[in-house]
Design an enzyme around this catalytic site. Structure first.
Site, mmCIF file in Angstrom:
data_model
loop_
_atom_site.group_PDB
_atom_site.id
_atom_site.type_symbol
_atom_site.label_atom_id
_atom_site.label_comp_id
_atom_site.label_asym_id
_atom_site.label_seq_id
_atom_site.Cartn_x
_atom_site.Cartn_y
_atom_site.Cartn_z
ATOM 1 N N ASP A 52 29.557 6.696 -16.253
ATOM 2 C CA ASP A 52 30.386 7.672 -16.977
ATOM 3 C C ASP A 52 29.667 9.014 -17.066
ATOM 4 O O ASP A 52 30.246 10.073 -16.785
ATOM 5 C CB ASP A 52 30.686 7.168 -18.396
ATOM 6 N N THR A 61 36.614 1.629 -18.797
ATOM 7 C CA THR A 61 35.223 1.172 -18.707
ATOM 8 C C THR A 61 35.126 -0.333 -18.940
ATOM 9 O O THR A 61 34.308 -1.019 -18.317
ATOM 10 C CB THR A 61 34.333 1.938 -19.707
#
Length: 361
Positions: free
Chosen positions: A49, A144
């Site tokens: 990320d 995620t």
């Protein structure tokens, strides 16, 4: 075919950045330790990320230095953890000598401090309304939770101009462009090619392979006015969705539930643009919970440009100028234009019948 001859620089920048961002994400997808931490809202974030957000901002800031950038993450955790910062830096540098990086597909930060500054710049910026100019909104990895399981996820790039969606480019590193039927989080591309779905305001939506040099662009068809409704939702986010509503709405409409069952919001919008379902409803569990800009900005345009209509649960247009959270709206109701009123009414009827009128206030 090719897309209209507008926003050429923006699209080429996005395509190159998504190709390299996808490589970064795939590099650690099989790693046992993905450098995962948990944020204040209990959502996970990985070194991918951070690395992808740094790559996106560095690339777009180099190409469009006068624009504003909004991203999901800030660099506070990196600055507080040198080991974590080094892992993000090392991940970025794995593609420094990559052939596509060398030909200019992306621009990488030059130092760790610059990397953190770039992440922070987007992590503290806000979208604006009229007069705010060009604002890029990034979600480095949407989904995620599914990404950590090796399942479907997406990378979102949206361009908002004066508070309005203008361009949406979504990278789906492990979604097949040719998937048919209901889609699940575990339905990864057996060929490993991935795809990009993108839209230009007023000019339609398009899809192509993720791979470098791809010429297989196709324009996505408009939603047929007479097509049966088909749901796209998520049954696994019990901490987010108001229980006992969505399946009842589907039953009221005579629609199979859950239909396509996906965690990432960006991927839900892309799936509907691709014709994998055409209707979604989302009523949050709490009246004070709001969507996040990076999960929707740009991505919603994909569906709208294929003939979909999107409002909140109250029937209001989505206001992207509200800030990092879409606090001017509550939830989502999206359906083909001809069916939207019927779907919205079903949501209202179910909430009232269940004594949950407070969610309509």
């Amino acid at each position: 075919m090719s897309h209209p001859d507008i926003f050429q620089k923006e699209l080429e920048t996005a395509f190159g950045a998504l190709l390299q961002a996808s490589k970064l994400s795939q590099l650690i997808i099989s790693s046992q330790d993905k450098g995962t931490i948990t944020k204040d809202d209990f959502s996970p974030v990985t070194i991918a990320d951070f690395a992808i957000q740094a790559l996106l901002i560095s690339t777009f800031k180099d190409a469009f230095p006068e624009d504003t950038f909004v991203g999901e993450e800030d660099a506070a955790d990196l600055r507080a953890n040198e080991a974590l910062m080094s892992r993000v830096w090392d991940l970025l540098n794995t593609i420094a000598q990559d052939e596509d990086t060398q030909r200019g597909a992306c621009k990488l930060p030059q130092t760790k401090d610059q990397m953190c500054d770039l992440i922070d710049q987007a992590g503290t910026s806000h979208p604006g309304g009229a007069g705010s100019g060009r604002v890029w909104v990034f979600d480095p990895i949407d989904g995620t939770k599914t990404y950590l399981r090796g399942e479907l996820y997406a990378i979102n790039i949206g361009l908002i101009v004066d508070g309005k969606q203008t361009l949406g480019v979504v990278g789906c590193p492990n979604l097949s462009l040719h998937h048919k039927g209901p889609l699940r989080n575990s339905d990864i591309d057996p060929e490993g090619k991935g795809c990009i779905v993108y839209a230009i305001k007023g000019h339609g939506a398009f899809a192509r392979s993720l791979q470098s040099g791809s010429q297989d662009v196709k324009q996505l068809p408009k939603q047929p006015a007479t097509r049966d409704l088909s749901f796209v939702t998520c049954t696994g986010l019990v901490d987010s969705a108001l229980d006992g509503v969505h399946e009842v709405v589907a039953e009221r409409l005579g629609v199979a539930f859950p239909g396509s069952d996906l965690v990432p919001w960006v991927l839900r919008w892309a799936a509907m643009a691709l014709g994998i379902g055409n209707t979604t409803v989302w009523v949050y569990k709490r009246r004070d919970r709001f969507a996040k800009s990076w999960d929707h900005s740009g991505a919603m345009l994909l569906y709208e440009e294929t003939g979909g209509k999107i409002t909140d649960v109250h029937g209001k247009d989505i206001d992207l100028s509200a800030g990092r959270k879409l606090s001017a709206n509550f939830g989502f109701v999206a359906a083909p234009v001809a069916a939207h009123d019927k779907v919205l009414q079903a949501v209202h009827d179910v909430l009232k019948e269940q004594g949950r009128d407070a969610f309509l206030q």
